[in-house]
Design an enzyme around this catalytic site. Sequence first.
Site, mmCIF file in Angstrom:
data_model
loop_
_atom_site.group_PDB
_atom_site.id
_atom_site.type_symbol
_atom_site.label_atom_id
_atom_site.label_comp_id
_atom_site.label_asym_id
_atom_site.label_seq_id
_atom_site.Cartn_x
_atom_site.Cartn_y
_atom_site.Cartn_z
ATOM 1 N N GLU A 154 6.971 6.571 43.455
ATOM 2 C CA GLU A 154 5.959 5.604 43.049
ATOM 3 C C GLU A 154 4.568 6.107 43.446
ATOM 4 O OE1 GLU A 154 7.741 1.375 42.796
ATOM 5 O OE2 GLU A 154 7.312 1.752 44.897
ATOM 6 N N HIS B 183 8.440 1.861 51.235
ATOM 7 C CA HIS B 183 7.488 1.487 50.189
ATOM 8 C C HIS B 183 6.052 1.733 50.664
ATOM 9 C CE1 HIS B 183 5.316 -0.728 47.132
ATOM 10 N NE2 HIS B 183 6.422 -0.734 46.409
HETATM 11 P P1 13P Z 1 3.941 -2.430 39.765
HETATM 12 O O1 13P Z 1 5.060 -2.359 38.774
HETATM 13 O O2 13P Z 1 3.328 -3.786 39.881
HETATM 14 O O3 13P Z 1 2.932 -1.347 39.550
HETATM 15 O O4 13P Z 1 4.585 -2.154 41.212
HETATM 16 C C1 13P Z 1 5.426 -1.059 41.376
HETATM 17 C C2 13P Z 1 6.067 -1.135 42.711
HETATM 18 O O5 13P Z 1 5.413 -0.993 43.733
HETATM 19 C C3 13P Z 1 7.494 -1.434 42.770
HETATM 20 O O6 13P Z 1 7.996 -1.260 44.047
#
Ligand code: 13P
Length: 229
Positions: free
Chosen positions: A157, A88
């Site tokens: 992400e 992450h």
């Molecule tokens: P948000 O949905 O708060 O933008 O976060 C996404 C995330 O990092 C999930 O791992």
Amino acid sequence: MIFAGNFKTNHTRVSTKRYIEDLNKKIEYAPTEHSIYIFPPLMAIDNYETSATIGVQNAYPAENGAFTGEIGLEQLEEFKIKTILIGHSERREHLRESQDIVSSKFNFFKENGFEIIYCIGEPLEIRDMGDDEVMRYLSAQFEGIDINYENLIIAYEPIWAIGTGRSATVEEISSTHKSLKEIVNKPLLYGGSAKPSNIQDIIAIDGVDGVLVGSASLSVNSFYEMINS
Ligand code: 13P
């Protein structure tokens, strides 16, 4: 579709228990064919009875030992945890996890048969350089990672879309997922400000197999609204 809720450093053991009970009731009332994952903080891991998969946001790549402040395989096995988030961007950034650390975690949990949701994503300055640069950056996050691992899910992400309220556009998600699918043939989640108001547009995109949700997963009502949409 896969709906995964990453609580990050939110919720307690008490509120997580209540959350899972509420989620169970909703699913019982209206069974869903979707796969649901919840990643509570480590302190809130427990023996929950639920059809959702409970995973962890992080763990140390060792069975046990002298790693102050960390938890290893032994602690996860107590609660039959077999699913983990690795890579992450918040861990890469705030906890200084290098690609070497990330890949050693990946290899350890792969060897132990875990289902791994492996996260990748680029910062805004890379996005601003265009698609080729984005793909170069994302490809580097596959270094040392077995992208053919059978128990692998990828989560794309974009860092600039995480917790900002500003999701990537349908075009950005669509083109990045298309390019990623050419590299890795695995379920591919999108994450970054996914919420009830944009979930339908996101899951309709070709190449999106689900979402990894932060903020909008913290309320069970909002998360379930996404699943049920
Ligand atoms: P948000 O949905 O708060 O933008 O976060 C996404 C995330 O990092 C999930 O791992």
